[in-house]
Design a protein around this motif. Structure first.
Motif, short mmCIF file in Angstrom:
data_model
loop_
_atom_site.label_atom_id
_atom_site.label_comp_id
_atom_site.label_asym_id
_atom_site.label_seq_id
_atom_site.Cartn_x
_atom_site.Cartn_y
_atom_site.Cartn_z
N GLU A 40 -18.30 51.55 91.88
CA GLU A 40 -19.27 51.63 90.78
C GLU A 40 -18.72 50.98 89.52
O GLU A 40 -19.42 50.21 88.85
N GLY A 41 -17.48 51.26 89.16
CA GLY A 41 -16.88 50.66 87.98
C GLY A 41 -16.77 49.15 88.11
O GLY A 41 -17.00 48.41 87.15
N ILE A 43 -18.75 47.19 89.89
CA ILE A 43 -20.10 46.64 89.76
C ILE A 43 -20.50 46.58 88.29
O ILE A 43 -21.05 45.58 87.83
N ARG A 44 -20.22 47.64 87.56
CA ARG A 44 -20.55 47.64 86.13
C ARG A 44 -19.81 46.52 85.39
O ARG A 44 -20.39 45.83 84.56
N LYS A 45 -18.56 46.34 85.71
CA LYS A 45 -17.77 45.27 85.08
C LYS A 45 -18.34 43.91 85.42
O LYS A 45 -18.56 43.07 84.53
N CYS A 46 -18.62 43.66 86.69
CA CYS A 46 -19.16 42.37 87.11
C CYS A 46 -20.55 42.14 86.55
O CYS A 46 -20.90 41.01 86.19
N HIS A 47 -21.35 43.16 86.45
CA HIS A 47 -22.70 43.01 85.90
C HIS A 47 -22.61 42.55 84.45
O HIS A 47 -23.39 41.70 84.03
N GLY A 48 -21.67 43.05 83.71
CA GLY A 48 -21.50 42.63 82.32
C GLY A 48 -21.06 41.19 82.21
O GLY A 48 -21.38 40.49 81.26
#
Length: 55
Positions: A40-41, A43-48
């Motif tokens: 999850e972390g 994915i959040r990093k890559c999404h940003g």
């Protein structure tokens, strides 16, 4: 048709794939394999960071 390139390890590989129209990539460029608890972390990093790659 959507495409996925696997094994992308270097920035120049990503740039070529994007120019050729590849929409999805996976590989060590973004991350080494991680335990499921960390996904999850990641994915959040890559999404940003994803907005940098949008044409």
């Amino acid at each position: 048709m959507e495409t996925l390139a696997e094994g992308v390890e270097e920035q120049d590989q990503l740039e070529v794939l994007r120019r050729e129209g590849c929409q999805n990539i996976q590989g060590f460029l973004y991350s080494r394999p991680v335990p499921s608890i960390e996904v999850e972390g990641l994915i959040r990093k890559c999404h940003g960071e994803a907005n940098r790659w949008v044409a």
